[in-house]
Design a protein around this motif. Structure first.
Motif, PDB file in Angstrom:
ATOM      1  N   PHE A 118       0.850  -1.189   0.000  1.00 56.49           N
ATOM      2  CA  PHE A 118       0.000   0.000   0.000  1.00 56.49           C
ATOM      3  C   PHE A 118       0.889   1.243   0.000  1.00 56.49           C
ATOM      4  CE2 PHE A 118       1.020  -0.765   4.417  1.00 56.49           C
ATOM      5  CZ  PHE A 118       1.201   0.509   4.946  1.00 56.49           C
ATOM      6  N   ASN A 119       0.275   2.360  -0.415  1.00 59.99           N
ATOM      7  CA  ASN A 119       0.959   3.645  -0.281  1.00 59.99           C
ATOM      8  C   ASN A 119      -0.065   4.700   0.091  1.00 59.99           C
ATOM      9  OD1 ASN A 119      -0.154   4.901  -2.762  1.00 59.99           O
ATOM     10  ND2 ASN A 119       1.084   3.353  -3.797  1.00 59.99           N
ATOM     11  N   ASP A 120       0.402   5.852   0.512  1.00 55.18           N
ATOM     12  CA  ASP A 120      -0.486   6.907   1.020  1.00 55.18           C
ATOM     13  C   ASP A 120      -1.262   7.619  -0.083  1.00 55.18           C
ATOM     14  OD1 ASP A 120       0.392   6.344   3.564  1.00 55.18           O
ATOM     15  OD2 ASP A 120       2.018   7.820   3.489  1.00 55.18           O
ATOM     16  N   ASP A 121      -0.881   7.405  -1.359  1.00 54.97           N
ATOM     17  CA  ASP A 121      -1.522   8.113  -2.468  1.00 54.97           C
ATOM     18  C   ASP A 121      -2.669   7.335  -3.097  1.00 54.97           C
ATOM     19  OD1 ASP A 121       0.322  10.166  -2.179  1.00 54.97           O
ATOM     20  OD2 ASP A 121       1.758   9.180  -3.513  1.00 54.97           O
ATOM     21  N   SER A 122      -2.930   6.114  -2.630  1.00 56.21           N
ATOM     22  CA  SER A 122      -3.975   5.289  -3.236  1.00 56.21           C
ATOM     23  C   SER A 122      -4.824   4.621  -2.160  1.00 56.21           C
ATOM     24  CB  SER A 122      -3.344   4.221  -4.137  1.00 56.21           C
ATOM     25  OG  SER A 122      -4.317   3.345  -4.639  1.00 56.21           O
ATOM     26  N   ASP A 123      -6.132   4.515  -2.446  1.00 59.26           N
ATOM     27  CA  ASP A 123      -7.039   3.822  -1.525  1.00 59.26           C
ATOM     28  C   ASP A 123      -7.111   2.335  -1.834  1.00 59.26           C
ATOM     29  OD1 ASP A 123      -7.695   6.217  -0.266  1.00 59.26           O
ATOM     30  OD2 ASP A 123      -9.318   6.653  -1.676  1.00 59.26           O
ATOM     31  N   VAL A 124      -6.496   1.916  -2.940  1.00 64.03           N
ATOM     32  CA  VAL A 124      -6.540   0.526  -3.379  1.00 64.03           C
ATOM     33  C   VAL A 124      -5.174  -0.121  -3.162  1.00 64.03           C
ATOM     34  CG1 VAL A 124      -7.003  -1.015  -5.323  1.00 64.03           C
ATOM     35  CG2 VAL A 124      -8.235   1.151  -5.135  1.00 64.03           C
ATOM     36  N   ASP A 125      -5.182  -1.357  -2.663  1.00 65.67           N
ATOM     37  CA  ASP A 125      -3.927  -2.086  -2.491  1.00 65.67           C
ATOM     38  C   ASP A 125      -3.304  -2.373  -3.848  1.00 65.67           C
ATOM     39  OD1 ASP A 125      -4.092  -2.154   0.246  1.00 65.67           O
ATOM     40  OD2 ASP A 125      -5.113  -4.083   0.313  1.00 65.67           O
ATOM     41  N   CYS A 126      -1.980  -2.396  -3.873  1.00 64.53           N
ATOM     42  CA  CYS A 126      -1.240  -2.681  -5.097  1.00 64.53           C
ATOM     43  C   CYS A 126      -0.538  -4.029  -4.970  1.00 64.53           C
ATOM     44  CB  CYS A 126      -0.231  -1.579  -5.383  1.00 64.53           C
ATOM     45  SG  CYS A 126      -0.989   0.039  -5.705  1.00 64.53           S
ATOM     46  N   TYR A 127      -0.026  -4.528  -6.112  1.00 67.63           N
ATOM     47  CA  TYR A 127       0.541  -5.879  -6.154  1.00 67.63           C
ATOM     48  C   TYR A 127       1.738  -5.907  -7.090  1.00 67.63           C
ATOM     49  CZ  TYR A 127       0.666 -10.919  -7.206  1.00 67.63           C
ATOM     50  OH  TYR A 127       1.048 -12.231  -7.383  1.00 67.63           O
ATOM     51  N   ILE A 128       2.763  -6.616  -6.674  1.00 70.52           N
ATOM     52  CA  ILE A 128       3.916  -6.839  -7.535  1.00 70.52           C
ATOM     53  C   ILE A 128       4.166  -8.348  -7.618  1.00 70.52           C
ATOM     54  CG2 ILE A 128       5.544  -6.495  -5.607  1.00 70.52           C
ATOM     55  CD1 ILE A 128       6.180  -5.576  -9.307  1.00 70.52           C
ATOM     56  N   SER A 129       4.155  -8.870  -8.836  1.00 72.46           N
ATOM     57  CA  SER A 129       4.377 -10.299  -9.042  1.00 72.46           C
ATOM     58  C   SER A 129       5.835 -10.660  -8.793  1.00 72.46           C
ATOM     59  CB  SER A 129       3.976 -10.669 -10.468  1.00 72.46           C
ATOM     60  OG  SER A 129       4.278 -12.020 -10.743  1.00 72.46           O
ATOM     61  N   SER A 130       6.073 -11.875  -8.304  1.00 75.00           N
ATOM     62  CA  SER A 130       7.444 -12.308  -7.993  1.00 75.00           C
ATOM     63  C   SER A 130       8.338 -12.300  -9.228  1.00 75.00           C
ATOM     64  CB  SER A 130       7.422 -13.716  -7.385  1.00 75.00           C
ATOM     65  OG  SER A 130       6.819 -13.695  -6.117  1.00 75.00           O
TER      66      SER A 130
END
Length: 237
Positions: free
Chosen positions: A41-53
């Motif tokens: 997560f970050n403070d600029d977005s209300d939606v969780d983000c994802y990074i693939s391995s």
């Protein structure tokens, strides 16, 4: 390295030379043998983000390095994180709760660590439930399919009588029409397929994005928003 040491650490983008968020969860594959990616997560977005391995440049105890922010996706699924699940052996032994996951640089799971000091090899996992994981002994040849209930047909005598039931007929002025049997869609057949387009639910909540894989979480969300039929007719074969 331990997954617990990566949680709460930063994700750094090399090209942008900035921190893009903080790791909050880990996503494993169904067999718990590999880490598919990390949720952050970050403070600029209300939606969780994802990074693939497979899009991570380097994974280390102090955080995650990625090449650039184009590798980031939005996260709408459920993470398959086994931490806090109870572990029992098929012999009934209580192995404690999962407290950590030990992985290597290739994001493969070396073992699951329990509160009782047990090191669970993913190859020995018999079945992975909602709150419990059942394991077998090392090299024990056993399958969860062997515990499936058998179909039982009860008969009252040796000579069975077959009774043919006619379908109800609806009389109309022009013709007689027989009512077809009701068909119930098997939504489980949609699992693993991709959506043809983005489907929105109530309050513009995204149920599934175009080209996104359909999971059990997607089916549950579609049912909640009364969008199951729309989902059925918008999957790629």
């Amino acid at each position: 390295m331990k997954v617990s040491e990566i949680i709460s650490k930063e994700i750094i983008s090399i090209y942008e030379c900035e921190s893009v968020g903080t790791v909050k969860d880990v996503c494993l594959n169904k067999s718990l043998k590999k880490v598919n990616g990390f949720v952050f997560f970050n403070d600029d977005s209300d939606v969780d983000c994802y990074i693939s391995s497979n899009k991570i440049y380097k994974l280390y105890d102090e955080g995650i390095l990625i090449k650039n922010t184009s590798k980031i996706e939005y996260f709408y699924e459920e993470s398959n994180n086994p931490i806090n699940k109870k572990v029992f052996s098929i012999a009934g032994k209580d192995c404690g709760k999962i407290i950590d996951i030990i992985i290597n640089q290739d994001s493969n799971v070396e073992f699951l660590l329990t509160s009782k000091g047990e090191q669970i090899n993913p190859d020995n996992i018999l079945t992975n439930g909602i709150n419990i994981i059942l394991i077998k002994e090392k090299n024990q040849k056993i399958s969860i399919a062997s515990f499936k209930p058998k179909d039982k047909i009860e008969t009252t005598n040796e000579n069975l009588q077959v009774k043919i039931v006619k379908m109800p007929i609806i009389e109309t002025e022009e013709s007689s029409i027989s009512t077809p049997p009701k068909i119930t869609a098997n939504t489980t057949s949609l699992l693993g397929k991709r959506a043809k387009r983005t489907i929105m639910g109530l309050n513009n909540e995204v149920i599934v994005k175009q080209n996104q894989l359909i999971s059990q979480y997607t089916l549950n969300l579609a049912k909640k928003h009364n969008k199951t039929n729309e989902l059925i007719f918008n999957v790629m074969e």
